[in-house]
Design a protein around this motif. Structure first.
Motif, PDB file in Angstrom:
ATOM      1  N   LEU A   1       1.055  -1.203  -0.256  1.00 49.70           N
ATOM      2  CA  LEU A   1      -0.029  -0.132  -0.079  1.00 49.70           C
ATOM      3  C   LEU A   1       0.785   1.149   0.084  1.00 49.70           C
ATOM      4  N   GLY A   2       0.632   2.241  -0.915  1.00 49.97           N
ATOM      5  CA  GLY A   2       1.554   3.288  -1.108  1.00 49.97           C
ATOM      6  C   GLY A   2       2.635   3.189  -1.924  1.00 49.97           C
ATOM      7  N   LEU A   3       3.018   2.142  -2.114  1.00 51.21           N
ATOM      8  CA  LEU A   3       4.252   1.684  -2.939  1.00 51.21           C
ATOM      9  C   LEU A   3       4.108   1.184  -4.304  1.00 51.21           C
TER      10      LEU A   3
ATOM     11  N   GLY B   1      -6.361   0.022  -5.884  1.00 54.12           N
ATOM     12  CA  GLY B   1      -6.527  -0.120  -4.279  1.00 54.12           C
ATOM     13  C   GLY B   1      -6.337  -1.290  -3.763  1.00 54.12           C
ATOM     14  N   ALA B   2      -5.688  -2.150  -4.637  1.00 53.90           N
ATOM     15  CA  ALA B   2      -5.391  -3.485  -3.938  1.00 53.90           C
ATOM     16  C   ALA B   2      -3.949  -3.860  -3.821  1.00 53.90           C
TER      17      ALA B   2
END
Length: 594
Positions: free
Chosen positions: A282-284, A386-387
């Motif tokens: 998440l975020g990367l 979003g996954a």
């Protein structure tokens, strides 16, 4: 801290050095003589260079994205998307542009350039490891090319634009595949036997060898080519070596009712069963599989009825031995089945990961009425981009399947072999053991009609194919399996979904309240408990008894035009026409020049 499959930033120098050129650069002049001396000097240089090779897992003959291994089955009879794939429709055409349609050699040139220059490094351990990784990827590259086109030219060096080798004819399949085996043997001998979930290890190479050899052995057997047994023996041996290494086992957390689903829906893979996975964070680094699995306007993937039929009853008996299996409603057909069925498609008690209440029935997000839930993450990951759950590329279960199938196709399979392979998978699912004598004495007529070309130990081979389809569903194997078994015509059979005996309301969850309302245009009279409407004027039905389409009873029929696979042509893809003009030694695959 986890090691990324692709370490961000490490490949920048190498990629810039190798890719500042047009798309297909196998025929570019050799790299500047100054670059290699300045780059191939340390173990870190070799790591940087080989990190770039991992992009092969997101870019093969179909220009795949990172996540497509979990949607590849939509290009087969295993999963029906909103828009069926061209190869299923039979509508592929000869591509025009050079380097298109999978006839692209960019990755090979980078690998061969590395193999020519990496010996300058003095660190012998680093040379062995990264040389092995490079040859792993060359084997992976050529495996994909042979699957796609059959015979292809074998290049082991970086060619000058004027080199006559650049314009040679295809080499024999045997030369290419023996070279692939040699590369994999080198990789197995030289890459360390580490357990790294996001990096190539010796174990990854062992499983790739088993995978490639099984494909080649069965392809040769069923397409009438020589040396099938040679490759089947290599497949069985490679798989057995991985099994007896005791490095991996099957993931069982959650028990028979949850372990299979849990394996794929985790955010972070571990090295219990998973040999190689793509790491997302998440975020990367994120993807959109959660969205595509749950959107009515993206994939709307639907599992076909014949796959649902293939799952055994929980007691090991055959569902298709039931007299009314063709016309059984959803709630009844889901009862007492192999637990993997309702960990693959949403059953009557389907709950989203992390939630305690049943998810409402929603047939608008599935073409067939059988909703895809394998690898479906928690609801927080359902948005576009979003996954961040990891995607498995190689796992131990495949080795068990390869071992059993190779031995069965050789005719050397024993019950003891089944007990250390197929029956391990069945045990994880809480299913009874496969008995070889019983299977051979009573081959399943339903599967025999599905795979009419099967030879040898028919009964047990059919059961192994059943197991393979259930266990490896939607992991990108199905099209290749049909091609190697010479069962391409399977995609022309009806790919249909849930059966409805007529218009009206239906209980899909077993709580006594209707969930689905089938109608012909008017929803008047639909009970308030209904959460999903099916208009059979828009989503037509196919009668499994009469074969008629468009009636008021039958299976949802999302693909009424049916597949268009041609037995005389479609086991190989066509070569782009520009490539044939540039290289007069190349010949088009059969029937593609008509």
């Amino acid at each position: 801290m986890k090691i990324k499959l692709i370490t961000i930033g490490l490949g920048v120098i190498w990629s810039g050095m190798m890719m500042s050129c047009d798309k297909d650069f196998l025929d570019r002049p050799s790299e500047d003589q100054v670059e290699a001396p300045f780059f191939f000097n340390t173990a870190k240089d070799l790591e940087v260079a080989t990190n770039d090779f991992y992009s092969a897992f997101s870019r093969n003959s179909d220009e795949k994205e990172w996540t497509d291994s979990y949607t590849d089955d939509a290009g087969s009879d295993n999963l029906m998307p909103l828009n069926p794939a061209a190869k299923v429709r039979g509508s592929r055409v000869v591509p025009v542009a050079r380097g298109s349609g999978g006839w692209n050699w960019d990755d090979l040139r980078k690998i061969n350039y590395f193999l020519i220059n990496y010996h300058k490094v003095k660190d012998e351990a680093a040379k062995a490891k990264y040389g092995g990784i490079a040859r792993f990827f060359r084997a992976y590259f050529y495996y994909d090319k042979v699957k796609t086109f059959g015979d292809v030219p074998w290049y082991s060096g970086v060619l000058d634009a004027k080199d006559p080798e650049l314009y040679k004819a295809r080499d024999s399949r045997t030369l290419v595949m023996d070279s692939v085996m040699a590369d994999l043997d080198f990789a197995i001998a030289n890459i360390p036997a580490e357990k790294q979930v996001n990096l190539i290890t010796r174990y990854t190479a062992m499983l790739l060898k088993a995978r490639v050899a099984l494909f080649e052995g069965t392809f040769r057997k069923y397409h009438g080519l020589e040396d099938a047994d040679k490759y089947l023996t290599l497949a069985a041996t490679a798989a057995q070596d991985l099994i007896t290494s005791n490095a991996y086992t099957l993931y069982t957390e959650g028990g028979a009712e949850n372990a299979y689903r849990n394996l794929f829906a985790r955010n972070n893979q571990d090295n219990i069963e998973t040999i190689l996975a793509i790491d997302f964070e998440l975020g990367l680094k994120v993807h959109s599989l959660g969205s595509s699995f749950t959107s009515a306007t993206q994939g709307s993937y639907g599992i076909p009825k014949d796959l649902v039929n293939s799952y055994l009853m929980r007691d090991g008996s055959r569902f298709t031995d039931k007299a009314n299996y063709k016309t059984m409603g959803f709630l009844d057909e889901m009862k007492n089945r192999d637990p993997r069925l309702t960990q693959t498609t949403a059953g009557p008690d389907f709950k989203v990961i992390g939630e305690s209440k049943n998810e409402p029935v929603n047939l608008s997000i599935t073409t067939t009425g059988y909703r895809l839930i394998k690898a479906l993450p928690d609801r927080s990951q359902w948005a576009t981009s979003g996954a961040y759950f990891d995607i498995i590329l190689f796992r131990y279960a495949e080795a068990l399947l390869v071992f059993a199938e190779a031995k069965a196709e050789l005719g050397t399979l024993t019950q003891a072999d089944l007990n250390i392979s197929i029956n391990k998978l069945r045990s994880r699912a809480g299913m009874p053991n496969l008995d070889m004598a019983q299977a051979n004495a009573n081959p399943d007529p339903y599967l025999l009609a599905m795979y009419p070309n099967v030879k040898g130990m028919q009964g047990v081979i059919l059961e192994i194919r059943r197991e393979r389809r259930a266990e490896l569903f939607n992991e990108g194997f199905r099209w290749d399996d049909l091609m190697r078994w010479k069962e391409g015509l399977k995609v022309n059979q009806p790919i249909v979904g849930v059966y409805f005996p007529g218009v009206g309301a239906y209980d899909f969850t077993g709580d006594g309240q209707p969930d689905v309302f089938v109608h012909t245009g008017s929803t008047a009279g639909a009970p308030s408990s209904v959460t999903s409407m099916v208009n059979i004027k828009q989503r037509t039905l196919w009668d499994p008894i009469t074969g008629q389409q468009g009636g008021n009873s039958g299976n949802i029929d999302p693909f009424p035009n049916r597949g268009g696979f041609r037995e005389d042509r479609d086991y190989f893809a066509p070569i782009p026409s520009e490539e044939l003009l540039l290289n007069r030694s190349l010949k088009q695959n059969d029937k593609w020049d008509e």
